[in-house]
Design a protein around this motif. Structure first.
Motif, PDB file in Angstrom:
ATOM      1  N   LEU A  20       0.838  -1.047   0.007  1.00 10.28           N
ATOM      2  CA  LEU A  20       0.171  -0.023  -0.041  1.00 10.28           C
ATOM      3  C   LEU A  20       0.745   1.258   0.173  1.00 10.28           C
ATOM      4  O   LEU A  20       2.037   1.288   0.480  1.00 10.28           O
ATOM      5  CB  LEU A  20      -0.820  -0.021   1.221  1.00 10.28           C
ATOM      6  CG  LEU A  20      -1.857  -1.162   1.302  1.00 10.28           C
ATOM      7  CD1 LEU A  20      -2.616  -0.890   2.705  1.00 10.28           C
ATOM      8  CD2 LEU A  20      -2.690  -1.497   0.308  1.00 10.28           C
ATOM      9  N   SER A  21       0.520   2.218  -0.652  1.00  9.94           N
ATOM     10  CA  SER A  21       1.117   3.277  -0.673  1.00  9.94           C
ATOM     11  C   SER A  21       0.102   4.554  -0.037  1.00  9.94           C
ATOM     12  O   SER A  21      -0.969   4.610  -0.417  1.00  9.94           O
ATOM     13  CB  SER A  21       1.542   3.748  -2.005  1.00  9.94           C
ATOM     14  OG  SER A  21       2.226   2.834  -2.542  1.00  9.94           O
ATOM     15  N   PHE A  68       4.466  -7.318   8.268  1.00  4.84           N
ATOM     16  CA  PHE A  68       4.120  -6.140   7.530  1.00  4.84           C
ATOM     17  C   PHE A  68       5.251  -5.239   8.105  1.00  4.84           C
ATOM     18  O   PHE A  68       6.078  -5.450   9.000  1.00  4.84           O
ATOM     19  CB  PHE A  68       2.796  -5.385   8.365  1.00  4.84           C
ATOM     20  CG  PHE A  68       1.570  -5.907   7.584  1.00  4.84           C
ATOM     21  CD1 PHE A  68       1.284  -7.142   7.240  1.00  4.84           C
ATOM     22  CD2 PHE A  68       0.377  -5.533   8.091  1.00  4.84           C
ATOM     23  CE1 PHE A  68       0.235  -7.713   6.957  1.00  4.84           C
ATOM     24  CE2 PHE A  68      -1.158  -5.607   7.486  1.00  4.84           C
ATOM     25  CZ  PHE A  68      -0.811  -6.829   7.157  1.00  4.84           C
ATOM     26  N   THR A  69       5.926  -4.245   6.948  1.00  4.58           N
ATOM     27  CA  THR A  69       6.857  -3.293   7.163  1.00  4.58           C
ATOM     28  C   THR A  69       6.325  -1.847   6.525  1.00  4.58           C
ATOM     29  O   THR A  69       5.969  -1.834   5.593  1.00  4.58           O
ATOM     30  CB  THR A  69       7.928  -3.703   6.317  1.00  4.58           C
ATOM     31  OG1 THR A  69       8.432  -5.001   6.782  1.00  4.58           O
ATOM     32  CG2 THR A  69       9.047  -2.745   6.608  1.00  4.58           C
ATOM     33  N   TYR A  80       4.515   3.830   2.947  1.00  7.65           N
ATOM     34  CA  TYR A  80       4.181   2.510   2.387  1.00  7.65           C
ATOM     35  C   TYR A  80       3.976   1.569   3.354  1.00  7.65           C
ATOM     36  O   TYR A  80       4.330   1.699   4.670  1.00  7.65           O
ATOM     37  CB  TYR A  80       5.273   2.027   1.402  1.00  7.65           C
ATOM     38  CG  TYR A  80       5.807   2.791   0.309  1.00  7.65           C
ATOM     39  CD1 TYR A  80       6.913   3.739   0.736  1.00  7.65           C
ATOM     40  CD2 TYR A  80       5.219   3.030  -0.736  1.00  7.65           C
ATOM     41  CE1 TYR A  80       7.235   4.673  -0.503  1.00  7.65           C
ATOM     42  CE2 TYR A  80       5.645   3.752  -1.730  1.00  7.65           C
ATOM     43  CZ  TYR A  80       6.511   4.643  -1.740  1.00  7.65           C
ATOM     44  OH  TYR A  80       6.978   5.229  -2.638  1.00  7.65           O
ATOM     45  N   LEU A  81       3.057   0.398   3.126  1.00 10.90           N
ATOM     46  CA  LEU A  81       2.894  -0.566   4.022  1.00 10.90           C
ATOM     47  C   LEU A  81       2.955  -1.877   3.027  1.00 10.90           C
ATOM     48  O   LEU A  81       2.170  -2.190   2.265  1.00 10.90           O
ATOM     49  CB  LEU A  81       1.492  -0.472   4.773  1.00 10.90           C
ATOM     50  CG  LEU A  81       1.195  -1.441   5.722  1.00 10.90           C
ATOM     51  CD1 LEU A  81       2.135  -1.555   6.894  1.00 10.90           C
ATOM     52  CD2 LEU A  81      -0.093  -1.713   6.020  1.00 10.90           C
ATOM     53  N   GLN A  82       4.385  -2.554   3.417  1.00  8.22           N
ATOM     54  CA  GLN A  82       4.352  -3.814   2.615  1.00  8.22           C
ATOM     55  C   GLN A  82       3.829  -4.955   3.496  1.00  8.22           C
ATOM     56  O   GLN A  82       4.248  -5.145   4.686  1.00  8.22           O
ATOM     57  CB  GLN A  82       6.070  -3.980   2.453  1.00  8.22           C
ATOM     58  CG  GLN A  82       6.321  -5.241   1.590  1.00  8.22           C
ATOM     59  CD  GLN A  82       5.675  -5.273   0.191  1.00  8.22           C
ATOM     60  OE1 GLN A  82       6.269  -4.503  -0.498  1.00  8.22           O
ATOM     61  NE2 GLN A  82       5.238  -6.384   0.075  1.00  8.22           N
TER      62      GLN A  82
END
Length: 124
Positions: A20-21, A68-69, A80-82
């Protein structure tokens, strides 16, 4: 007008990944702490992860630690959410938020600005 705009949601199979951005429209957001929240149908909005913009220090809810990162690109003013190893419990509308002051990452009422949300659906 101050805006936070999320993108990157979608449908993914269990065990898969998404990124996610959250892009911010104003330079003043560089002084704000930012976070990701999520809300599933019938549930309260839940803190997922947060990041101090200046230091990069990050914080996570226990259920996503190790999967999650959260990160930032200061030049792009984007967070961002990786997300990896997704499971059905991660299905929710995901929101980014920003605040100038506050002490409790988990409290949505401490956040000044919110994006419109992006849907993440994990199929089993």
């Amino acid at each position: 007008q101050v805006q936070l705009v999320e993108s990157g949601g979608g449908l993914v199979q269990a065990g898969g990944s998404l990124r996610l951005s959250c892009a911010a429209s104003e330079r003043t957001f560089r002084n704000y702490a930012r976070a990701w929240f999520r809300q599933a149908p019938g549930k309260e909005r839940e803190f997922v992860a947060g990041i101090q913009w200046s230091s990069g220090s990050s914080y996570y809810v226990d259920s996503v630690k190790g999967r999650f990162t959260i990160s930032r690109d200061s030049a792009k003013n984007t967070m961002y959410l990786q997300m990896s190893r997704l499971n059905h419990e991660d299905t929710a509308q995901y929101y980014c938020a920003a605040r100038l002051h506050g002490a409790n990452w988990y409290n949505p009422h401490e956040y000044d600005y919110w994006g419109q949300g992006t849907q993440v659906t994990v199929s089993s």
